[in-house]
Design a protein around this motif. Structure first.
Motif, mmCIF file in Angstrom:
data_model
loop_
_atom_site.group_PDB
_atom_site.id
_atom_site.type_symbol
_atom_site.label_atom_id
_atom_site.label_comp_id
_atom_site.label_asym_id
_atom_site.label_seq_id
_atom_site.Cartn_x
_atom_site.Cartn_y
_atom_site.Cartn_z
ATOM 1 N N ILE A 1 0.838 -1.210 0.000
ATOM 2 C CA ILE A 1 0.000 0.000 0.000
ATOM 3 C C ILE A 1 0.865 1.250 0.000
ATOM 4 O O ILE A 1 0.637 2.191 -0.767
ATOM 5 C CB ILE A 1 -0.937 -0.010 1.223
ATOM 6 N N LEU A 2 1.869 1.271 0.867
ATOM 7 C CA LEU A 2 2.735 2.447 0.990
ATOM 8 C C LEU A 2 3.496 2.720 -0.307
ATOM 9 O O LEU A 2 3.616 3.870 -0.742
ATOM 10 C CB LEU A 2 3.716 2.246 2.143
ATOM 11 N N ALA A 3 4.020 1.675 -0.932
ATOM 12 C CA ALA A 3 4.770 1.852 -2.173
ATOM 13 C C ALA A 3 3.870 2.431 -3.261
ATOM 14 O O ALA A 3 4.230 3.416 -3.933
ATOM 15 C CB ALA A 3 5.369 0.528 -2.624
ATOM 16 N N CYS A 4 2.697 1.846 -3.449
ATOM 17 C CA CYS A 4 1.782 2.317 -4.504
ATOM 18 C C CYS A 4 1.322 3.740 -4.255
ATOM 19 O O CYS A 4 1.339 4.583 -5.170
ATOM 20 C CB CYS A 4 0.568 1.393 -4.587
ATOM 21 N N ASP A 5 0.909 4.029 -3.023
ATOM 22 C CA ASP A 5 0.382 5.365 -2.716
ATOM 23 C C ASP A 5 1.442 6.444 -2.865
ATOM 24 O O ASP A 5 1.148 7.559 -3.324
ATOM 25 C CB ASP A 5 -0.195 5.381 -1.298
ATOM 26 N N ASN A 6 2.671 6.145 -2.473
ATOM 27 C CA ASN A 6 3.707 7.185 -2.523
ATOM 28 C C ASN A 6 4.311 7.344 -3.910
ATOM 29 O O ASN A 6 4.800 8.425 -4.242
ATOM 30 C CB ASN A 6 4.791 6.886 -1.484
ATOM 31 N N ILE A 7 4.268 6.312 -4.738
ATOM 32 C CA ILE A 7 4.655 6.497 -6.140
ATOM 33 C C ILE A 7 3.650 7.416 -6.821
ATOM 34 O O ILE A 7 3.994 8.177 -7.731
ATOM 35 C CB ILE A 7 4.752 5.138 -6.855
ATOM 36 N N GLY A 8 2.409 7.401 -6.346
ATOM 37 C CA GLY A 8 1.382 8.269 -6.911
ATOM 38 C C GLY A 8 1.383 9.686 -6.381
ATOM 39 O O GLY A 8 0.612 10.533 -6.862
ATOM 40 N N VAL A 9 2.245 10.002 -5.414
ATOM 41 C CA VAL A 9 2.263 11.343 -4.813
ATOM 42 C C VAL A 9 2.569 12.422 -5.847
ATOM 43 O O VAL A 9 1.873 13.448 -5.937
ATOM 44 C CB VAL A 9 3.278 11.402 -3.646
ATOM 45 N N LEU A 10 3.633 12.234 -6.642
ATOM 46 C CA LEU A 10 4.027 13.261 -7.614
ATOM 47 C C LEU A 10 3.019 13.431 -8.743
ATOM 48 O O LEU A 10 2.707 14.560 -9.136
ATOM 49 C CB LEU A 10 5.430 12.978 -8.149
ATOM 50 N N PRO A 11 2.471 12.339 -9.315
ATOM 51 C CA PRO A 11 1.422 12.543 -10.321
ATOM 52 C C PRO A 11 0.232 13.337 -9.800
ATOM 53 O O PRO A 11 -0.303 14.205 -10.505
ATOM 54 C CB PRO A 11 1.027 11.106 -10.695
ATOM 55 N N PHE A 12 -0.175 13.084 -8.561
ATOM 56 C CA PHE A 12 -1.274 13.867 -7.992
ATOM 57 C C PHE A 12 -0.848 15.316 -7.746
ATOM 58 O O PHE A 12 -1.631 16.251 -7.978
ATOM 59 C CB PHE A 12 -1.759 13.233 -6.689
ATOM 60 N N ALA A 13 0.380 15.518 -7.278
ATOM 61 C CA ALA A 13 0.884 16.886 -7.086
ATOM 62 C C ALA A 13 0.991 17.618 -8.426
ATOM 63 O O ALA A 13 0.749 18.829 -8.512
ATOM 64 C CB ALA A 13 2.247 16.842 -6.385
ATOM 65 N N TYR A 14 1.348 16.886 -9.465
ATOM 66 C CA TYR A 14 1.432 17.458 -10.812
ATOM 67 C C TYR A 14 0.064 17.987 -11.241
ATOM 68 O O TYR A 14 -0.039 19.069 -11.836
ATOM 69 C CB TYR A 14 1.918 16.377 -11.777
ATOM 70 N N LEU A 15 -0.997 17.264 -10.927
ATOM 71 C CA LEU A 15 -2.348 17.724 -11.259
ATOM 72 C C LEU A 15 -2.699 18.994 -10.497
ATOM 73 O O LEU A 15 -3.278 19.927 -11.065
ATOM 74 C CB LEU A 15 -3.361 16.618 -10.928
ATOM 75 N N ARG A 16 -2.342 19.052 -9.217
ATOM 76 C CA ARG A 16 -2.626 20.258 -8.421
ATOM 77 C C ARG A 16 -1.808 21.442 -8.916
ATOM 78 O O ARG A 16 -2.310 22.558 -8.991
ATOM 79 C CB ARG A 16 -2.328 19.981 -6.950
ATOM 80 N N ARG A 17 -0.561 21.185 -9.252
ATOM 81 C CA ARG A 17 0.326 22.259 -9.737
ATOM 82 C C ARG A 17 -0.220 22.895 -11.003
ATOM 83 O O ARG A 17 -0.137 24.109 -11.207
ATOM 84 C CB ARG A 17 1.711 21.668 -9.996
#
Length: 510
Positions: free
Chosen positions: A124-140
């Motif tokens: 869970i931790l690996a998958c969720d944290n690999i997705g951190v930057l793509p989600f931040a990219y959307l917010r940016r």
């Protein structure tokens, strides 16, 4: 005011979809508290209290570092690519370490925890944290709708698999006889271990979310820039300390309850389950704060270039204080309705709800006031303040839990968050002065508290401490008084910000 309205619209958009998603997720609380015993729910709470701690290590402030440097660098694609690669490598490495240490971690977490639980957490931790930057990219890039839809979808998937494993599969086993369907269900579900399927549902939804994020991942150019990476780490590492301290304040009370409560292990887990369930009632405040944070963090980094940025910060905090105070008052004026969310066996900790709501209000103020050290690259100050809050949490819990139980944990949370907000505000005025309307902000908070106290006093003296139609009628009047007071005080500034009023002023000025 146009800038404030833009932030407000972003917050409402994030808030609506985030609220919808969290509401779906929150459905798991009444669900779990009706199918699990308090001790089982306590086990789930302890296991999930590990995830925020480990998430801090996995993310190591890289999301905030991305927002900061993408606004400073001309080519923000290098920042995104470097941050994303860094998170991929570190997430995989850390999850492998956790899996190798799973036997020791399982025994450390809880006597009921198993090795496969820890392995599920690592995935869970690996998958969720690999997705951190793509989600931040959307917010940016202000793709708020796409961001919110994906976040909501992740929760819907988790909900679906929870109900599939914990409701649908048991139903099929009990009603499908002994035919082919029974044999098929038996391959994927074995009754008697609900905790396993709670975690497995999370694993499947996290893996699917990575697949769904592939369009965003493809937009990030996988460019590694050592110089940018080193600068991002120098900026972000204090956020690791800050994050650890924040998680101690938020979740470590469950661990301390298990360590310091007297009685059997069954009793301790039961108390943790009851406390965790009632803690969920403060989710109404958490929803508002988190929705605001999603919109505000990239907004503030962009706004810092503007000449009127500090004026905007002051105005936004005033409205933010009103909204959070209104949520505090609204939940407490209709508390029995909010408490129906959780099962009857979990409602004995109702008295902690006002304390935790106010604590989370101060947490919101702290998160808002913490923007100054992120913008001035004085992130260590935020770490120091958070460490101070964590020390308060640890001391109060350690000393008072044996006598006062989870009530001590609630007061510790309020003491920590209020201290952090006050200290951060004082330091901010020294290093990043903003003319906040302190008197007006304090008035909105304490007026909400006063109205709640009036409600309780009237109910105790005139209605024998029982919730009735008369009490609800009185509380509705008190809530209306609060909103009308805000409108009366803020109407001049709100009207002056309207485009037609500004146009009228410019015309007559000429």
């Amino acid at each position: 005011m146009s800038t404030v309205r833009k932030l407000a619209s972003q917050t409402v958009l994030y808030g609506f979809t985030y609220f919808a998603g969290r509401l779906l997720s929150f459905m798991l609380t009444p669900f779990y508290t009706r199918i699990f015993a308090p001790s089982e729910y306590g086990t789930i709470s302890i296991i999930y209290s590990l995830i925020p701690f480990l998430t801090v290590i996995y993310a190591y402030g890289m999301e905030t570092g991305y927002f900061y440097f993408s606004n400073k660098e001309k080519d923000d694609s290098k920042v995104a690519g470097t941050g994303f690669l860094s998170l991929i490598y570190s997430s995989i490495l850390l999850s492998i370490i956790i899996m190798l240490c799973s036997p020791w971690l399982a025994s450390l977490v809880d006597t009921r925890a198993r090795i496969d639980y820890i392995i599920y957490i690592a995935i869970i931790l690996a998958c969720d944290n690999i997705g951190v930057l793509p989600f931040a990219y959307l917010r940016r890039h202000e793709k708020s709708i796409r961001f919110a839809v994906l976040k909501t979808l992740n929760i819907v998937l988790n909900l679906f698999f929870n109900f599939f494993f914990l409701v649908f599969c048991p139903y099929l086993l009990n009603h499908s006889g002994s035919g082919a369907l029974y044999n098929l269900v038996s391959l994927i579900y074995q009754p008697g271990d609900g905790v396993k399927y709670v975690l497995l549902s999370n694993v499947i939804s996290s893996l699917l979310m990575l697949v769904i994020l592939l369009p965003e991942i493809r937009k990030i150019e996988l460019k590694w820039n050592k110089e940018i990476w080193q600068r991002m780490l120098r900026y972000s590492w204090p956020l690791l300390i800050l994050g650890f301290a924040g998680v101690i304040n938020e979740t470590f009370d469950r661990t301390l309850l298990k360590l310091r409560l007297p009685g059997s292990n069954e009793y301790k887990l039961s108390q943790i389950g009851i406390y965790s369930a009632c803690y969920k009632i403060s989710i109404f405040m958490t929803l508002a704060i988190q929705s605001f944070r999603y919109a505000a963090e990239p907004f503030f980094f962009k706004q810092m270039r503007e000449s009127n940025s500090r004026e905007v910060y002051a105005t936004v905090l005033k409205y933010f204080s009103f909204v959070t105070s209104l949520i505090f008052l609204g939940v407490l004026l209709y508390l029995p309705l909010a408490m129906k969310i959780i099962g009857k066996d979990f409602r004995s900790a109702e008295d902690i709800v006002p304390i935790l709501l106010m604590a989370n209000l101060f947490l919101g103020l702290f998160l808002y006031l913490s923007q100054w050290y992120k913008q001035t690259e004085k992130v260590l100050y935020g770490a120091y303040v958070s460490i101070g809050g964590a020390v308060i949490t640890l001391i109060i819990n350690f000393i008072f839990i044996p006598t006062y139980g989870y009530m001590a944990s609630a007061w510790a949370t309020l003491a920590a968050y209020s201290s952090m907000a006050i200290v951060s505000g004082i330091l901010g005025q020294k290093h990043f002065p903003v003319n906040y309307p302190v008197v007006r902000i304090a008035f909105y908070i304490w007026f909400a508290v006063a109205l709640y106290v009036i409600s309780r006093l009237v109910m105790d003296t005139m209605f024998n401490s029982e919730w009735s139609i008369g009490v609800y009628f009185l509380n509705t009047i008190l809530g209306a008084i609060y909103v009308i007071t805000f409108i009366t005080l803020e109407r001049p500034s709100m009207l002056s910000g309207l485009p037609v009023i500004r146009k009228f002023k410019r015309t007559h000025a000429n």
